[in-house]
Scaffold this motif. Structure first.
Motif, mmCIF file in Angstrom:
data_model
loop_
_atom_site.group_PDB
_atom_site.id
_atom_site.type_symbol
_atom_site.label_atom_id
_atom_site.label_comp_id
_atom_site.label_asym_id
_atom_site.label_seq_id
_atom_site.Cartn_x
_atom_site.Cartn_y
_atom_site.Cartn_z
ATOM 1 N N UNK A 163 0.790 -1.218 0.000
ATOM 2 C CA UNK A 163 0.000 0.000 0.000
ATOM 3 C C UNK A 163 0.829 1.277 0.000
ATOM 4 N N UNK A 164 2.143 1.173 0.294
ATOM 5 C CA UNK A 164 2.902 2.422 0.419
ATOM 6 C C UNK A 164 4.237 2.431 -0.299
ATOM 7 N N UNK A 165 5.003 1.321 -0.312
ATOM 8 C CA UNK A 165 6.265 1.336 -1.030
ATOM 9 C C UNK A 165 7.398 0.635 -0.315
ATOM 10 N N UNK A 166 8.610 1.179 -0.469
ATOM 11 C CA UNK A 166 9.861 0.543 -0.058
ATOM 12 C C UNK A 166 10.383 1.141 1.250
ATOM 13 N N UNK A 167 10.885 0.256 2.136
ATOM 14 C CA UNK A 167 11.411 0.692 3.435
ATOM 15 C C UNK A 167 12.757 0.034 3.718
ATOM 16 N N UNK A 168 13.692 0.835 4.222
ATOM 17 C CA UNK A 168 14.947 0.334 4.778
ATOM 18 C C UNK A 168 14.876 0.548 6.286
#
Length: 485
Positions: free
Chosen positions: A471-476
């Motif tokens: 629902x939102x994208x990429x995370x590190x």
């Protein structure tokens, strides 16, 4: 039914001019192993114990893994929930319309030291087009606090890889097969990422996968396996020359994901039927490139509360071999929908394969939201009835296959969950990151909540885990407070 598939599949391969040998399609022969079932009473399997959330954490307000309506109403869900984790950097699509994160995140460091991430940009193509996203995103992670998109791969398989995106660290190869939730036409795309991972070099796109949904790759990057559980077909392609892939074997196994051993001689297949569980295959003749290679089935293992096995990863801990396996969906009938009548489901598990003819489940990695006694309480939580998500598990991965100390799993509404497996018989949850719920343009068919389904990637030297939320994208994300030992 198998004969019909043989005719169809052989026709597909013959049309390419690369293969017309019907004997390449086999059912596999038994190696003498038997199906082994876990003996534990699933109703008594407890949730995995949790460690202490240290400084800087913003822990869940109640039940392990839960994001309740009260959390949405109070604004707590909008802040996200963390335990021994912190956000390093992200690429988030504000007010998304479709899904903007998919099923796989891969990391690769090229010969020049460029650090790259790859992820498929949707759970279902073309729902990402309205958000001006398409294909596989290529991300420069040289500064993880500021990820930079450097390319989008938009060849056929990369537009809709479903769960098949895979990278060979040894071979510097990225590949995928065109797929969807049922099965796609099996076009396989291969890229060279060895010289500059920020700009993958397209090598080939061929219709040799027959059908597509999931995949596997030998660690040396020379064999790509296209897998389709809906058609129970697996095809092995020789991609040692990535510009000219060649089919070398195909067979009938109800394979979801499959992982290949370090030497390329074993395939660990997440099988969805017959019964569902893990199938161990001897694929050494494929790896050795023997003419008309034969695949032997060594054994199968199932467990009391199996749903749909997703993937199984071979690891060793102190020299002893295990599999890390996770099921998707949360009801025994294959439905992810939370119901008070659904069975208790162990989302992930450790399987002892020291005797590969008699593998056995030795422990489970699960959250309180997976347990039957809590089903009535959580049934009306936002997103819990989503037919493609809920609180189910989906993917796990490890930072290394030799002596990993943690397993990280995407558990959809519950976000990214991290388990300490140094004692594989007694895992412990030590960290989690459930991303802040983002405002969305469309919240139908499910409320705007997290949708974490990706296999994560790792940066062990910085204790980072990379994953995507649909629902939102990429995370590190960095694991803090010494939780990653």
């Amino acid at each position: 039914m198998k004969q019909a598939w043989s005719i169809l599949c052989i026709a597909c391969l013959a049309a390419t001019g690369c293969m017309g040998n019907k004997d390449a399609f086999t059912t596999g022969s038994s190696g003498g192993g038997t199906v082994q079932a876990a003996a534990a009473d699933g109703a008594l399997i407890p949730a995995t114990p949790q460690g202490t959330c240290g400084p800087g954490s913003h822990p869940e307000t109640g039940m392990q893994g839960r994001v309740s309506q009260a959390d949405h109403d109070s604004g707590a869900a909008a802040l996200g929930f963390t335990c021994n984790t912190q956000l390093v950097g992200s690429l988030v699509t504000a007010n998304a319309i479709g899904t903007v994160g998919g099923f796989k995140v891969e990391r690769y460091v090229d010969a020049s030291g460029h650090d790259c991430a790859y992820y498929d940009s949707t759970l279902l193509y073309p729902t990402n087009l309205a958000d001006k996203q398409q294909g596989v995103a290529v991300i420069d992670m040289s500064d993880p606090t500021h990820p930079v998109k450097t390319d989008s791969l938009v060849t056929p398989a990369m537009l809709s890889p479903h769960e098949s995106l895979v990278v060979s660290q040894q071979g510097g190869v990225l590949a995928a097969v065109l797929g969807n939730p049922a099965f796609g036409p099996g076009v396989v795309d291969v890229y060279d990422i060895s010289k500059d991972c920020r700009h993958p070099v397209f090598k080939s796109s061929t219709p040799l996968g027959v059908f597509g949904h999931e995949s596997g790759m030998s660690p040396d990057g020379k064999t790509f396996y296209s897998a389709s559980p809906s058609t129970s077909t697996i095809v092995a392609l020789d991609i040692s020359n990535p510009s000219l892939p060649k089919p070398i074997w195909a067979g009938y196994y109800p394979s979801h994901g499959l992982s290949i051993s370090a030497d390329g001689n074993r395939a660990y297949v997440a099988g969805i039927s017959g019964p569902a569980g893990v199938i161990i295959l001897d694929v050494s003749e494929i790896q050795a490139r023997k003419p008309n290679p034969q695949v032997k089935e060594i054994s199968r293992v199932t467990w009391d509360l199996v749903t749909i096995p997703q993937n199984a990863i071979p690891i060793t801990i102190k020299g002893k071999p295990y599999l890390v396996e996770i099921d998707e969906y949360s009801n025994g009938d294959g439905s992810p929908v939370v119901s008070s009548n659904g069975p208790v489901v162990g989302a992930a598990r450790m399987i002892d394969i020291s005797d590969e003819k008699h593998p056995k489940v030795i422990s489970n990695m699960r959250l309180a939201v997976h347990n039957k006694e809590n089903r009535a309480t959580i049934a009306n939580d936002p997103g819990a009835s989503n037919p493609a998500g809920g609180y189910a598990g989906h993917y796990c991965n490890v930072p290394t296959r030799t002596d990993p100390t943690i397993v990280a799993c995407s558990m959809i509404l519950s976000g990214l969950r991290v388990f300490d497996i140094r004692d594989p018989a007694n895992p412990k949850e030590v960290a989690y990151f459930n991303a802040p719920v983002q405002p969305r343009v469309l919240t139908v068919p499910a409320p705007a909540s997290d949708w974490a389904m990706s296999s994560p990637a790792f940066v062990p030297e910085r204790k980072e885990i990379w994953y995507t939320d649909g629902y939102s994208g990429f995370y590190a994300v960095r694991v803090t407070n010494g939780a990653w030992k």
